[in-house]
Design a protein around this motif. Structure first.
Motif, mmCIF file in Angstrom:
data_model
loop_
_atom_site.group_PDB
_atom_site.id
_atom_site.type_symbol
_atom_site.label_atom_id
_atom_site.label_comp_id
_atom_site.label_asym_id
_atom_site.label_seq_id
_atom_site.Cartn_x
_atom_site.Cartn_y
_atom_site.Cartn_z
ATOM 1 N N THR A 1 48.791 50.234 31.484
ATOM 2 C CA THR A 1 47.965 49.799 31.067
ATOM 3 C C THR A 1 47.054 49.155 32.314
ATOM 4 N N LEU A 2 47.805 48.059 33.043
ATOM 5 C CA LEU A 2 47.310 47.493 34.493
ATOM 6 C C LEU A 2 47.783 48.366 35.903
ATOM 7 N N ALA A 3 48.661 48.914 35.541
ATOM 8 C CA ALA A 3 48.167 50.103 36.948
ATOM 9 C C ALA A 3 47.347 50.748 36.933
ATOM 10 N N ILE A 4 47.228 51.460 35.060
ATOM 11 C CA ILE A 4 45.526 52.984 34.802
ATOM 12 C C ILE A 4 44.418 51.637 35.210
ATOM 13 N N ALA A 5 43.985 50.746 35.048
ATOM 14 C CA ALA A 5 42.903 50.203 35.768
ATOM 15 C C ALA A 5 43.228 49.728 37.114
ATOM 16 N N ALA A 6 44.080 49.643 37.987
ATOM 17 C CA ALA A 6 43.940 49.284 39.434
ATOM 18 C C ALA A 6 43.722 50.777 40.057
ATOM 19 N N TYR A 7 44.594 51.580 39.338
ATOM 20 C CA TYR A 7 44.220 52.733 40.073
ATOM 21 C C TYR A 7 42.855 53.862 39.804
ATOM 22 N N LEU A 8 41.891 53.314 38.055
ATOM 23 C CA LEU A 8 40.761 54.207 38.185
ATOM 24 C C LEU A 8 39.899 53.041 39.468
ATOM 25 N N ASP A 9 39.868 51.819 39.589
ATOM 26 C CA ASP A 9 39.442 51.097 40.381
ATOM 27 C C ASP A 9 39.376 51.531 41.859
ATOM 28 N N GLU A 10 40.807 52.655 42.520
ATOM 29 C CA GLU A 10 40.926 52.424 43.906
ATOM 30 C C GLU A 10 40.226 54.084 43.472
ATOM 31 N N ILE A 11 40.339 55.410 42.563
ATOM 32 C CA ILE A 11 39.228 56.028 43.068
ATOM 33 C C ILE A 11 37.918 56.333 42.436
ATOM 34 N N ARG A 12 37.655 55.000 41.253
ATOM 35 C CA ARG A 12 36.362 55.461 41.218
ATOM 36 C C ARG A 12 35.325 53.188 41.913
ATOM 37 N N PRO A 13 35.686 53.215 43.321
ATOM 38 C CA PRO A 13 35.837 51.554 43.307
ATOM 39 C C PRO A 13 34.271 51.291 43.224
ATOM 40 N N LYS A 14 33.480 52.132 43.245
ATOM 41 C CA LYS A 14 31.638 52.177 42.441
ATOM 42 C C LYS A 14 31.217 51.191 41.209
ATOM 43 N N ALA A 15 32.568 52.324 40.711
ATOM 44 C CA ALA A 15 32.100 51.581 38.322
ATOM 45 C C ALA A 15 32.435 49.848 37.874
ATOM 46 N N GLY A 16 32.515 49.030 39.260
ATOM 47 C CA GLY A 16 32.442 47.548 39.085
ATOM 48 C C GLY A 16 33.981 47.874 38.132
ATOM 49 N N LEU A 17 34.711 47.745 37.708
ATOM 50 C CA LEU A 17 35.721 47.740 37.083
ATOM 51 C C LEU A 17 36.420 46.345 37.549
ATOM 52 N N LEU A 18 35.916 45.544 38.706
ATOM 53 C CA LEU A 18 36.190 44.580 38.930
ATOM 54 C C LEU A 18 35.472 43.403 39.679
ATOM 55 N N PRO A 19 34.797 42.381 40.032
ATOM 56 C CA PRO A 19 33.956 41.864 40.714
ATOM 57 C C PRO A 19 33.367 42.388 42.100
ATOM 58 N N GLN A 20 32.196 41.586 42.200
ATOM 59 C CA GLN A 20 32.305 41.803 44.066
ATOM 60 C C GLN A 20 33.300 41.295 44.997
ATOM 61 N N ASP A 21 32.475 39.404 44.513
ATOM 62 C CA ASP A 21 32.915 38.561 45.127
ATOM 63 C C ASP A 21 34.872 38.495 44.961
ATOM 64 N N ALA A 22 34.833 37.896 46.033
ATOM 65 C CA ALA A 22 36.987 38.151 46.173
ATOM 66 C C ALA A 22 37.163 37.040 45.264
ATOM 67 N N ARG A 23 36.945 36.091 45.382
ATOM 68 C CA ARG A 23 37.581 34.841 44.790
ATOM 69 C C ARG A 23 37.354 35.408 42.844
ATOM 70 N N ALA A 24 36.153 35.918 42.729
ATOM 71 C CA ALA A 24 36.055 36.491 41.230
ATOM 72 C C ALA A 24 36.969 37.388 41.101
ATOM 73 N N ARG A 25 37.530 38.315 42.238
ATOM 74 C CA ARG A 25 38.016 39.623 41.958
ATOM 75 C C ARG A 25 39.249 38.961 41.733
ATOM 76 N N ALA A 26 40.133 37.700 42.240
ATOM 77 C CA ALA A 26 41.283 37.656 42.686
ATOM 78 C C ALA A 26 41.302 37.008 40.859
ATOM 79 N N HIS A 27 40.426 36.451 40.451
ATOM 80 C CA HIS A 27 40.334 35.235 38.858
ATOM 81 C C HIS A 27 40.996 36.250 37.596
ATOM 82 N N CYS A 28 39.696 37.495 38.000
ATOM 83 C CA CYS A 28 40.011 38.558 37.000
ATOM 84 C C CYS A 28 41.052 39.076 37.245
ATOM 85 N N ARG A 29 41.565 39.843 38.140
ATOM 86 C CA ARG A 29 43.426 40.196 38.624
ATOM 87 C C ARG A 29 44.174 39.114 37.931
#
Length: 217
Positions: free
Chosen positions: A69-97
């Motif tokens: 599941t976590l690998a699926i999330a990372a893969y989808l974020d790579e192929i669909r970066p505009k989908a917003g699976l991760l926040p835009q702010d770098a610190r928020a992205r780290a917190h989300c991960r």
């Protein structure tokens, strides 16, 4: 191009299938569902938490096969970066991960004490002490995120974190878990998510084929 497929198991019982499905929906992926029969031994072992490796969900897309599941999330974020699976702010992205990873690898007591069962409801359910510690940690995460990012979702807008914690919201509703106001409001917000409502509606049409599931815990 070969069709994109997501292999899942029971919509009523499989929290990991739900997470993968929500992630694909959030990414706007056009996919076919392949549902594993509940009488398949590997599926039953997974649903009963007896399998050492989660076999579902499994995404097959453009010749790539991703089954965690976590690998699926990372893969989808790579192929669909505009989908917003991760926040835009770098610190928020780290917190989300970080909180996604914590859900992915932790909370074993919560999982075993409150197995997902979307057809059930247990008013006044007594939560044992080990599971309560996990509940307290989950709600601490929720309060921190909503306090930092303003809600109504964990990072303001929907993110992969909401997909990872969605089954926990449903567990809390099923087992009538007592929650603080912020956590209760978050669960109510999640329950209104159209994608989650679609999953729940489909789960309730499944035959009752795993009556012994609750007895395992």
């Amino acid at each position: 191009m070969a069709p994109t497929t997501l292999t899942i198991s029971s919509k009523n019982y499989s929290s990991w299938s739900l997470r993968g499905w929500l992630l694909c929906m959030m990414a706007g992926l056009d996919f076919d569902e392949h549902v594993m029969p509940v009488d398949d031994p590997s599926t039953r072992a997974e649903l009963l938490l007896l399998s050492p490796s989660f076999l579902v969900p499994c995404l097959t897309h453009d010749g790539v096969k991703v089954w965690d599941t976590l690998a699926i999330a990372a893969y989808l974020d790579e192929i669909r970066p505009k989908a917003g699976l991760l926040p835009q702010d770098a610190r928020a992205r780290a917190h989300c991960r970080a909180i996604c990873g914590e859900m992915h690898s932790g909370f074993a007591n919560l999982r075993s004490a409150l197995p997902m069962n979307l057809k059930a409801h247990y008013p006044g359910f007594k939560v044992w002490a080990g599971a309560q510690a996990d509940i307290d940690r989950v709600t601490e995460i929720w309060r921190e995120c909503i306090g930092n990012y303003g809600g109504p979702y964990l990072f303001g807008e929907l993110s992969m974190a909401d997909a990872m914690y969605a089954p926990v919201c449903l567990r809390f509703l099923t087992y009538d878990v007592a929650l603080d106001p912020v956590s209760r409001a978050y669960c109510q917000t999640m329950a209104q998510w159209p994608a989650l409502q679609d999953w729940i509606a489909a789960a309730k049409t499944e035959p009752d084929e795993l009556e012994e599931l609750d007895a395992e815990f």
